[in-house]
Enzyme design. Structure first.
Site, PDB file in Angstrom:
ATOM      1  N   LYS A 185      94.305  35.344 -12.483  1.00  0.00           N
ATOM      2  CA  LYS A 185      93.450  34.294 -11.920  1.00  0.00           C
ATOM      3  C   LYS A 185      93.219  34.532 -10.434  1.00  0.00           C
ATOM      4  O   LYS A 185      92.191  34.129  -9.881  1.00  0.00           O
ATOM      5  CB  LYS A 185      94.043  32.904 -12.185  1.00  0.00           C
ATOM      6  CG  LYS A 185      95.438  32.657 -11.602  1.00  0.00           C
ATOM      7  CD  LYS A 185      95.411  32.133 -10.192  1.00  0.00           C
ATOM      8  CE  LYS A 185      96.816  32.015  -9.629  1.00  0.00           C
ATOM      9  NZ  LYS A 185      96.825  31.552  -8.225  1.00  0.00           N
ATOM     10  N   THR A 242      92.557  27.641  -8.389  1.00  0.00           N
ATOM     11  CA  THR A 242      92.483  28.725  -7.419  1.00  0.00           C
ATOM     12  C   THR A 242      91.055  29.155  -7.124  1.00  0.00           C
ATOM     13  O   THR A 242      90.772  29.668  -6.040  1.00  0.00           O
ATOM     14  CB  THR A 242      93.294  29.942  -7.926  1.00  0.00           C
ATOM     15  OG1 THR A 242      94.574  29.497  -8.360  1.00  0.00           O
ATOM     16  CG2 THR A 242      93.489  30.963  -6.841  1.00  0.00           C
TER      17      THR A 242
END
Length: 320
Positions: A185, A242
Site C-alpha cells: 500500500k 495512506t
C-alpha cells in the site's frame, strides 16, 4: 506481562504511550543514549510534540532490557530489521517478536516475519499492521489494527496484551497477507501522491487506488495470502488511509515527485524501497504489476512523471 518497544521513533513511541496509558508494563528502548536521557528529562519525544510520555513508561538505551521482556515490538524500518535482529539475537531467543514495520527486505525479498524466523529461529514471529498514524495512536484516538501470528494461541495472547480501550486488535494467522498489504500500500500511496502532485485530479487518484489494490491482491495471492486479508484492515483499510492523507510520508513523497520538488532525505519512505523489491518479485514471478513498476522507476529517477503517465495510459485495453 512485560512489553519492550524497540525503536523510539514516532510510531514506536506512540505504541508505548498507548500501552503504558492503559496500564501495561512497557519499556521504550532507543539507540541514542543522549536522546533517551533528554526524553526522560522532558517526558516528550520531539517526533511527537505535545504528547507527554506517561510517568509509568520506562525509557532506556540499554538493549539488556530485551532479555527481560516477554513481548518485543520491533518498531524500526523494514530495511533495518535484519541487522537489528542479528545484533541482539541472543537476547531475543524464545520470545514473541512483533514486527511493526511495513516493507520487503530488498536483499532477501522476504517479509518481516520470515526475517525474524531466519535471524531468531526460536522466536515466535508476528506482525502488527493496519490503518494508523502515530499521532492518532499517541492522542488516544480510536484505532483498529491487525495482529498476525502463525501460532494462533500466541496470537490470542498478543491480541489481549497489546489491545487497549482505544487500540483494538483483530487477529489472523495470515502473516503473508498482512505483510504484503501493509508493504505494497505504501507503493500505491506514492503513485497516488504523484497523481496529486502533478494535479491529475481526484478521478485519477481513485483509479490508481483501485488498480493498485488489484496489483496488491495479485501478488499477495500468488505468494499464498488469503484474499480476505487484503479486503480487511491490513489491506483495504491501510490503502485507503495512506493514499488519501498527507500524514502519510509515502503520499507526501509522491506529491514531491509529482511537483518535481525536493523531499527531506532524513524522512524514511518505506514505499520507495518496497517498490524496488516488488519490481524484482514481479520479474521473478512473471507477474504484470504496471503501477508498482512505474513507481520503482520514478523512485530510481529512470523516467519522468509524464513518461510514467504515458506508460500507464498507453497500455492495451482489457477486461477489469
Amino acid at each position: 506481562m512485560k512489553i519492550c518497544v524497540a525503536g523510539s521513533g514516532a510510531f514506536g513511541t506512540a505504541l508505548a504511550i498507548a500501552l503504558a496509558a492503559a496500564g501495561k508494563t512497557v519499556t521504550l528502548l532507543g539507540r541514542d543514549a543522549d536522546a533517551m536521557e533528554q526524553m526522560t528529562a522532558t517526558r516528550e519525544n520531539p517526533r511527537l510534540p505535545d504528547r507527554p510520555l506517561p510517568d509509568q513508561l520506562a525509557l532506556t538505551a540499554s538493549p539488556e532490557v530485551l532479555a527481560d521482556a516477554d513481548i518485543v515490538l520491533l518498531a524500526m524500518p523494514a530495511q533495518a530489521l535484519r541487522s537489528y535482529l542479528d545484533s541482539h539475537s541472543d537476547k531475543l531467543s524464545g520470545k514473541a517478536l512483533v514486527a511493526c514495520c511495513k516493507g520487503i527486505d530488498m536483499t532477501t525479498l522476504s517479509g518481516p516475519t520470515a526475517t525474524i524466523k531466519t535471524a531468531v529461529p526460536t522466536a515466535t514471529p508476528a506482525i502488527l499492521s493496519g490503518p494508523s498514524f502515530a499521532a492518532d495512536i499517541a492522542k488516544g484516538l480510536p484505532t483498529a489494527l491487525t495482529i498476525a501470528c502463525p501460532d494462533d494461541a500466541v496470537g490470542q495472547t498478543l491480541q489481549t496484551a497489546l489491545s487497549t480501550p482505544t487500540l483494538r486488535l483483530y487477529r489472523t494467522t495470515d502473516t503473508t497477507g498482512v505483510e504484503l498489504g501493509g508493504a505494497l500500500k505504501n507503493v500505491i500511496a506514492i503513485a497516488c501522491g504523484v497523481s496529486t502532485g502533478a494535479e491529475l485530479g481526484d478521478s485519477a487518484r481513485a483509479a490508481l487506488m483501485t488498480r493498485g489494490s488489484h496489483e496488491v491482491r495479485q501478488l499477495a495471492e500468488r505468494m499464498g495470502a488469503d484474499p480476505q486479508t487484503l479486503g480487511g484492515l491490513a489491506g483495504f483499510g491501510d490503502l485507503a488511509l495512506t493514499c488519501t492523507s498527507q500524514q502519510s510520508r509515502n503520499y507526501r513523497f509522491g506529491i514531491a515527485i509529482g511537483r518535481n520538488a525536493p523531499f527531506d532525505p532524513s524522512v524514511t519512505v518505506e514505499g520507495a524501497s518496497t517498490a524496488k523489491a516488488v519490481r524484482k518479485l514481479a520479474h521473478d514471478l512473471d507477474i504484470d504489476l504496471p503501477i508498482c513498476t512505474v513507481v520503482a522507476k520514478l523512485c530510481n529517477q529512470e523516467i519522468t512523471v509524464k513518461q510514467a503517465l504515458d506508460t500507464l495510459l498507453s497500455r492495451p485495453l482489457k477486461e477489469e
